[in-house]
Write an enzyme that holds these catalytic residues in place. Structure first.
Site, short mmCIF file in Angstrom:
data_model
loop_
_atom_site.label_atom_id
_atom_site.label_comp_id
_atom_site.label_asym_id
_atom_site.label_seq_id
_atom_site.Cartn_x
_atom_site.Cartn_y
_atom_site.Cartn_z
N SER A 436 -4.70 5.30 -1.88
CA SER A 436 -3.78 4.21 -1.70
C SER A 436 -4.35 3.16 -0.37
O SER A 436 -3.94 2.11 -0.05
CB SER A 436 -2.41 4.66 -1.65
OG SER A 436 -2.16 5.64 -0.67
N HIS A 457 -7.28 1.80 -7.49
CA HIS A 457 -6.06 2.26 -6.97
C HIS A 457 -4.68 1.89 -8.04
O HIS A 457 -4.38 0.60 -8.19
CB HIS A 457 -5.47 1.61 -5.85
CG HIS A 457 -4.27 1.81 -5.13
ND1 HIS A 457 -3.52 0.80 -4.33
CD2 HIS A 457 -3.49 2.83 -5.06
CE1 HIS A 457 -2.32 1.37 -4.11
NE2 HIS A 457 -2.31 2.74 -4.52
N GLU A 469 -5.55 -2.03 -8.38
CA GLU A 469 -6.53 -2.58 -7.28
C GLU A 469 -7.97 -2.13 -7.38
O GLU A 469 -7.95 -0.85 -7.52
CB GLU A 469 -6.10 -2.24 -5.96
CG GLU A 469 -4.80 -3.19 -5.35
CD GLU A 469 -4.26 -2.96 -4.27
OE1 GLU A 469 -3.98 -3.71 -3.46
OE2 GLU A 469 -4.22 -1.88 -3.66
N ASN A 507 -0.41 -2.10 -0.04
CA ASN A 507 0.15 -1.64 0.78
C ASN A 507 0.19 -2.37 2.18
O ASN A 507 1.06 -2.14 3.08
CB ASN A 507 -0.46 -0.25 0.96
CG ASN A 507 0.05 0.68 -0.19
OD1 ASN A 507 0.98 0.39 -0.56
ND2 ASN A 507 -0.65 1.80 -0.56
#
Length: 737
Positions: A436, A457, A469, A507
């Site tokens: 991540s 991801h 992702e 994130n």
């Protein structure tokens, strides 16, 4: 047999007088309604109205892909004025009304998607039958675009399936399988695929002989029928529905419009259709509708492989058929189940037999849950499990086309895994990490194939979260990106390609928002008040609720990994570290910012806070009067602005090149209020100069974590917007090219 061919329709009449009207829109993978289709259908209906020798009409698709996916969404977005919209709605309503009043019986034969205008067409027919397999999806999804059905769906559906069922379908925009549609009487027969053509022919014969019986509204109890048949009973249902949608209706006006249109179906018929039309036309002009339409197009662009890579040929040269996964924990098992359900052969590798057995159980449990939800038979369920192998041996991965590591988030461990895999895999195999936040480039350095190393991801839970992702490191080739984008599409997910930077996109943008919430509660702000303020903004849950769901230990790890690119991380790490050290990990440990009892929230937790040298009364507090009006509260501004600023920095640093892709990723990956279009749409709506001014004031009070991005400052000075079609409420400047 008489036949006639137009650009989109094939019309034939057999010796019995049965006319089959088959739709096959050229140059389209799925049938959709556009001006040409509507014009040709109008001419066909005119012929049927004036030729009395036809005994029955069968409407069906000439494409194996399905019946009809609805109206062309681009045509809806291109509607230029209320008068234009009114004309289009009147055209559809009148055409379907004429089908409804044809003298001969009409039958809609459905397979694959039958959505939106497609279902409204079918509802105008006397009978509906459908193929009973997983590709058949029947529904009215207009609410997901901020609209309501406009061609009679709100008027006819309650008469066919009952008021409660109709409201549920329209307000949720949910799709039904053939079996589910048959259960509520939306279709008259769900046909086994193995007997499809024979059963269709048999049903048509029954209609000709007067033996077919409409199943509309079946399986409604006597009490339900009585309740829906009386004004008093319907009033109760409408009141309960309006109460249920109350909290969302402010952001999604289509919810109230749908209820209003359905309610009007119980009055005079012309008034009901007029209400439906007027509500549809009014909704087209709402910001919610325009934003949801833009998200629809963004999703389509993200799923187009040409958006991300010019090497489309790579998909055909080296297709991914077998997928290896290192680690059969929650994420690994979830990815494995998803891949197997979409036809891939899967090998899950674990360190030892104990871990492997636990992984097998996770996969079986996931497949069983899915099979129950989709009402799969034993054969289909067994077929999925047969595609999954769980092992402890590396040699089972030797012929894998793609291997995804999903092990512990420790860089050295991942690098060791990559070095080992590099030696045992074929030369064309891709290595991908589900990390991540860790560097893909560093993992690639552990291999002799950096051009075939990337990030994939997935978000938890894998089967529910649509975004993946695809992380491109400096050495990742175009061909690898193309193959991975194709793989993500094949899983039914939406890819967004990002650069290899700490936190990637989602994130990195999400953390400043979550981190500010942590800082605020550490300073003494009320947990419930902060979460409530963000739900009012339109998020599905507040930041502290979300942190508890994700796990505070995971949030702490992300905070530490982002310390090099984000300002003001230290107090966040301090607060989360205190809680993690006391095993307050969130929902999974029973306590985080909230307490949990049997998986349910049970009040605010008594969590530790860092000691403070100054009293609470000395904490800096922003003055509402110093802000330029942006429609936000103090709490919302302090929490949302960091996310807006970081989205702009990600655009500035080309973490993702396209502004629309940043917005799409945040909506799909975090639930960012869809009706607002995404964080960069919010910046345009407020106005770049206002966001810049307010960030500057916030920085003066709270520090450099609120520093305005260089790109935002330049855009504010030059009066630029991120999107040409933005309609900024407070920004009176047009886009400068």
């Amino acid at each position: 047999m008489n036949t006639k061919q137009t650009k989109s329709f094939h019309v034939s009449t057999d010796g019995r007088g049965v006319t089959t009207v088959s739709l096959d829109v050229p140059h389209r993978p799925l049938n959709v309604f556009d001006d040409q289709v509507m014009s040709e259908l109008d001419a066909i209906v005119h012929h049927l109205e004036h030729h009395g020798d036809c005994q029955a009409v069968v409407f069906r698709s000439g494409k194996e892909s399905g019946f009809l996916a609805g109206a062309d969404v681009k045509a809806i977005a291109d509607i230029e004025s209320p008068a234009h919209a009114t004309q289009l709605i009147d055209c559809g309503q009148q055409l379907f009304d004429r089908i409804n009043w044809l003298a001969m019986p009409t039958i809609a034969v459905i397979h694959g998607p039958c959505l939106g205008g497609g279902l409204e067409w079918a509802l105008a027919c006397d009978y509906r039958i459908a193929r009973d397999n997983s590709s058949t999806k029947i529904g009215l999804p207009e609410i997901k675009l901020g609209l309501i059905p406009g061609w009679g769906g709100t008027q006819r559906l309650p008469r066919v399936v009952g008021l409660a069922n109709a409201l549920s379908m329209i307000l949720q925009g949910k799709n039904l399988s053939a079996a589910e549609a048959a259960k509520i009487g939306l279709i008259d027969l769900a046909i086994d695929p193995d007997r499809w053509e024979d059963e269709v022919a048999c049903f048509v014969t029954q209609v000709l002989e007067g033996e077919a019986v409409s199943q509309s509204g079946r399986e409604r109890s006597w009490g339900q029928r009585w309740l829906e048949a009386t004004p008093w009973g319907r009033s109760l249902i409408f009141s309960a529905t309006e109460k249920k949608i109350g909290s969302k209706a402010a952001h999604y006006p289509a919810l109230r419009s749908a209820v209003k249109a359905v309610r009007s179906s119980y009055g005079l018929r012309p008034d009901g259709f007029m209400t439906e039309r007027n509500e549809f036309v009014n909704l087209l002009a709402t910001p919610t509708c325009r934003n949801l339409l833009q998200l629809f197009f963004a999703r389509e662009s993200a799923r187009d492989r040409r958006t991300w890579s010019s090497q489309i040929g790579a998909l055909h040269e080296a297709p991914i058929r077998k997928v290896g996964i290192i680690g059969a924990g929650t994420m690994g098992a979830g990815i494995g189940q998803l891949a197997a359900c979409n036809g891939f052969d899967v090998v899950l590798k674990e360190m030892d037999e104990t871990a492997a057995e636990a992984g097998r159980k996770r996969v079986v449990a996931l497949v069983e849950t899915l099979a129950k939800h989709r009402k799969m038979n034993d054969k289909s369920r067994a077929s999925i499990l047969d595609r999954v192998q769980v092992t402890t041996h590396d040699d089972a991965l030797a012929d894998a086309d793609l291997v995804i590591e999903a092990v512990v988030e420790i860089a050295k461990v991942k690098e060791t895994v990559f070095a080992t895999l590099d030696k045992c895999l074929g030369s064309t195999a891709i290595l991908a990490s589900n990390t991540s936040s860790l560097s893909i480039a560093r993992m690639a350095e552990a291999t002799a194939r950096p051009e075939q190393v990337a990030g994939l991801h997935f978000f938890n839970p894998v089967h529910k979260m649509e975004l993946v992702e695809v992380v491109r490191a400096a050495g990742t080739s175009d061909a690898t990106v193309a193959r991975l984008v194709g793989f993500v599409r094949a899983l039914g997910k939406t890819p967004v390609v990002t650069a290899d930077a700490p936190g990637f996109l989602v994130n990195r943008v999400l953390f400043p928002y979550l981190g500010e919430a942590v800082v605020m509660v550490a300073q003494g702000h009320d947990v419930k008040r902060l979460d409530k303020a963000i739900r009012r903004f339109g998020m599905p849950m507040g930041p502290l609720e979300l942190l508890d769901q994700v796990g505070l230990d995971i949030a702490l790890h992300v905070a530490q990994s982002l310390a090099s690119v984000l300002a003001g991380v230290t107090p966040v790490v301090d607060q989360l570290g205190l809680m993690v050290n006391q095993n307050m990990l969130g929902k999974k440990s029973g306590s985080g910012f909230y307490r949990y009892k049997k998986g349910r929230r049970d009040g605010v937790a008594n969590f530790p806070r860092p000691s403070k040298k100054e009293g609470r009364q000395n904490w800096p507090v922003a003055d509402q009067d110093h802000f330029v009006n942006d429609g936000l509260s103090l709490e919302q501004r302090r929490l949302i602005y960091p996310m807006l600023a970081e989205s702009i920095r990600c655009k500035q640093e080309k973490i993702v090149d396209q502004a629309w892709a940043i917005d799409l990723a945040m909506v799909l990956g975090t639930g960012f209020a869809p009706h607002r279009g995404g964080p960069l749409h919010v910046v345009d709506t407020i106005g770049e100069h206002i966001v810049h001014a307010n960030l500057t004031y916030l920085q003066s009070i709270y520090g450099d974590r609120f520093a305005s991005p260089v790109l935002l400052e330049a855009m504010a000075e030059q009066h630029l917007l991120f999107f040409e079609d933005s309609e900024a409420e407070n920004n009176d400047h047009a886009v400068t090219h």
